[in-house]
Design an enzyme around this catalytic site. Sequence first.
Site, PDB file in Angstrom:
ATOM      1  N   ASP A 184      37.511  12.428 -32.675  1.00  0.00           N
ATOM      2  CA  ASP A 184      38.451  11.388 -33.291  1.00  0.00           C
ATOM      3  C   ASP A 184      39.501  10.788 -32.979  1.00  0.00           C
ATOM      4  OD1 ASP A 184      36.892  13.405 -34.771  1.00  0.00           O
ATOM      5  OD2 ASP A 184      38.252  13.881 -36.088  1.00  0.00           O
ATOM      6  N   GLU A 422      40.030  26.254 -32.690  1.00  0.00           N
ATOM      7  CA  GLU A 422      39.517  25.080 -32.814  1.00  0.00           C
ATOM      8  C   GLU A 422      39.649  24.473 -31.281  1.00  0.00           C
ATOM      9  OE1 GLU A 422      40.974  22.184 -35.616  1.00  0.00           O
ATOM     10  OE2 GLU A 422      39.189  20.808 -35.304  1.00  0.00           O
TER      11      GLU A 422
HETATM   12  C1  9WN Z   1      36.589  14.791 -39.104  1.00  0.00           C
HETATM   13  C2  9WN Z   1      34.660  19.678 -38.009  1.00  0.00           C
HETATM   14  C3  9WN Z   1      35.125  18.447 -37.305  1.00  0.00           C
HETATM   15  C4  9WN Z   1      34.409  18.219 -35.943  1.00  0.00           C
HETATM   16  C5  9WN Z   1      35.001  17.237 -35.152  1.00  0.00           C
HETATM   17  C6  9WN Z   1      36.281  17.391 -35.147  1.00  0.00           C
HETATM   18  C7  9WN Z   1      37.196  17.344 -36.483  1.00  0.00           C
HETATM   19  C8  9WN Z   1      37.374  15.811 -38.533  1.00  0.00           C
HETATM   20  C9  9WN Z   1      38.554  15.924 -38.855  1.00  0.00           C
HETATM   21  O1  9WN Z   1      36.359  18.423 -37.148  1.00  0.00           O
HETATM   22  O2  9WN Z   1      36.777  16.059 -37.167  1.00  0.00           O
HETATM   23  O3  9WN Z   1      35.257  14.508 -38.930  1.00  0.00           O
HETATM   24  O4  9WN Z   1      39.036  15.901 -39.942  1.00  0.00           O
HETATM   25  O5  9WN Z   1      39.515  16.200 -37.890  1.00  0.00           O
HETATM   26  O6  9WN Z   1      36.931  16.248 -34.388  1.00  0.00           O
HETATM   27  O7  9WN Z   1      34.600  16.862 -33.811  1.00  0.00           O
HETATM   28  O8  9WN Z   1      32.771  17.947 -36.132  1.00  0.00           O
HETATM   29  O9  9WN Z   1      34.950  20.867 -36.892  1.00  0.00           O
END
Ligand code: 9WN
Length: 449
Positions: A184, A422
């Site tokens: 992101d 994470e």
């Molecule tokens: C937006 C779920 C996801 C991962 C992504 C990570 C984060 C989301 C957020 O979490 O993204 O899609 O709200 O930050 O960047 O890679 O799939 O774990």
Amino acid sequence: AAARAQGRLSDGALTARAAYILRNNDLGTMTAAAPRLYPHMWSWDAAFIAIGLAQVSVDRAITEIEALLAAQWRTGMIPHIVFSPDDPDYFPGADRWGCAALAEAAPRTPATSGICQPPVHAIAVQRILEAARREGPRERREAEAFLDRAWGPLMRWHRWLVQQRDPDQVGRITVHHGWESGMDNSPRWDGPYARVEVGPDLPPYRRRDTQVVQDMSQRPSDREYDRYLWLVEQMRRARYDDAEIRRTVSFAVEDVFLSAILAVACDVLADLGEDAPQRAGDVEELRRWAGQLRAGVAASVDADSGLARDRDIRTGEWLNTETIAGFAPLLCGGLDRPAERRLLNLLDSERWSGHPSFIAAVPPSTSPQSADFRPREYWRGPQWPVMAWLFGWAFGYRGWPERSALMREEGLRLIGDGSFGEYYNAFTGEPLGSLQQSWTAAVALDWLC
Ligand code: 9WN
């Protein structure tokens, strides 16, 4: 390092805890990406989760992928979120996306988001088959029947990416939102986002992520979030039509990392199809796509740094940032030997995994030597265990077993405290973002079982 020395769990304890976390995050036929921060199914998370689940239950791993495929759009796109009805308060949720109401191609149910994520799914299917073949004849039959069912949807998914996101066949896939890249707020997207002008009519919203992760320094800023939401607004106005999105959405960037993943995923799917004569045509098409993408990835390499680059198609400029995505060619191949050796040496160097103060020698999301580096902030520096897994897997696939084993060993060092963060501060080993993150537990299971 001192903080970490006390916390290293035994492999047995780590395995048990990882399995427990996946069970705890299980919503029935899908697994929440994380218990509080991400209470729904995410596309690439689901693939990694299935890879971990395959070590515990082949059936449950198959169910995970099938739940995701059930949400595929009629265009072939696999959406980045499949919403569980259990948590309507998530933001941005199904209402904010409005896909079922606005997009003809979206399923009415389950509710989904309107963008995609990196196509790692064929890798998951391959791992499920491998696990099933080890398990016994019943599992093997089930996994092969699953491959028959998943084949068409996976072909349509890859075809959609190639046709709708690389219509000019440059060999690189375009993303229209940083969320599509899965990284992101990576510095990769700072340039393109700086050019996104948030409209005065951005509907108001309240973030929820910062209520869960209260330390703001671990999450994207509000300014960044406004832009994320503005792009969603632009897509809504395009009614999620692919051609209209290409024409109107302010963010349009060739994502070299996603492109490399698609290249190798096409090869993996083609490998799986080799045995079935009726798939010969598909296999040929997959190999062609893989070749085209590999060439596109290789052509992005910067002569000075040796790193692969993204390209902003709204301005035509190559984006020179020092992020993990620069190593994309290692995932899919396509470089000549000297260029590949140079990239491997760079990865091992102090600029990257070999930094002498790192707790574990796995690639950080951004180089600690870069001016963009932030040790605790999301995709701007921390190490993501799932990325270590992906590189380790790719090294194995490419025929480099020692490198693959090293990534496993170092990855396990990173997550040895058992909190399944994470992402991690590379210098202290502090787990960051969400704890009990499903894909972290999943890659641990794959490493350990
Ligand atoms: C937006 C779920 C996801 C991962 C992504 C990570 C984060 C989301 C957020 O979490 O993204 O899609 O709200 O930050 O960047 O890679 O799939 O774990």
